[in-house]
Design a protein around this motif. Sequence first.
Motif, short mmCIF file in Angstrom:
data_model
loop_
_atom_site.label_atom_id
_atom_site.label_comp_id
_atom_site.label_asym_id
_atom_site.label_seq_id
_atom_site.Cartn_x
_atom_site.Cartn_y
_atom_site.Cartn_z
N SER A 1 54.43 51.62 1.47
CA SER A 1 55.35 52.71 1.80
C SER A 1 55.07 53.89 0.87
O SER A 1 54.72 53.70 -0.29
CB SER A 1 56.80 52.24 1.63
N GLY A 2 55.20 55.09 1.40
CA GLY A 2 54.96 56.28 0.59
C GLY A 2 53.71 57.03 1.01
O GLY A 2 53.03 57.63 0.19
N ILE A 3 53.39 57.01 2.29
CA ILE A 3 52.19 57.70 2.77
C ILE A 3 52.24 59.19 2.48
O ILE A 3 51.21 59.85 2.39
CB ILE A 3 51.93 57.41 4.27
N ILE A 4 53.45 59.72 2.24
CA ILE A 4 53.60 61.13 1.88
C ILE A 4 52.80 61.47 0.63
O ILE A 4 52.32 62.59 0.47
CB ILE A 4 55.10 61.50 1.70
N TYR A 5 52.60 60.50 -0.27
CA TYR A 5 51.83 60.76 -1.49
C TYR A 5 50.36 61.05 -1.15
O TYR A 5 49.76 61.95 -1.73
CB TYR A 5 51.92 59.59 -2.46
#
Length: 187
Positions: A13-17
């Motif tokens: 989770s955290g593909i925004i990074y």
Amino acid sequence: MAQRLIVGISGASGIIYGLRALQLLRDCGVETHLVISKSAKLTLHYEMDMPLEELESLASEVYPTSNVGATIASGSFKTGGMLVAPCSVRTLSEIATGVTSTLLTRAADVVLKERRRLVLMVRETPLHTGHLRSMTALSEMGAIIAPPVPAFYTRPASLDEMVTQTVGRALDLFDLDHEQVKRWQGD
């Protein structure tokens, strides 16, 4: 030739990074070589309202995870290193053992063997002893474990600011300075 970095996006989770890293690297004029795991493609669908093609368009080059013959799988392809954002525990574990099954983990293994900078934005909590041992092993091999921990002293007004600050600090580890990173000025 502009500086060149490999960007890996794994299925944590955290593909925004990973997305923000590609955006900031593009703004800095850095040539990016992107590899996205199959799980990350699913995560993109769950976490973002963005087609895969739009994410891939931010990179200079994109490689399928099955292409273990890609340029980034060889130490003779010179780079400034690799950022994995986010980095799943599975990806971390493959890199730590050297038993790589995809281009993403092979590229990270190559970066380590060539003594280039490898930064892993590990996205998992809580951690058990096996996770911690894998992180310790990677740190001993020269990788930098950089979990995406927000810096609240910057008083972020939005999630976007928090993500940008966190990714900007990870890019600092490659000596890339981005104007959007807020620096501590002291008391």
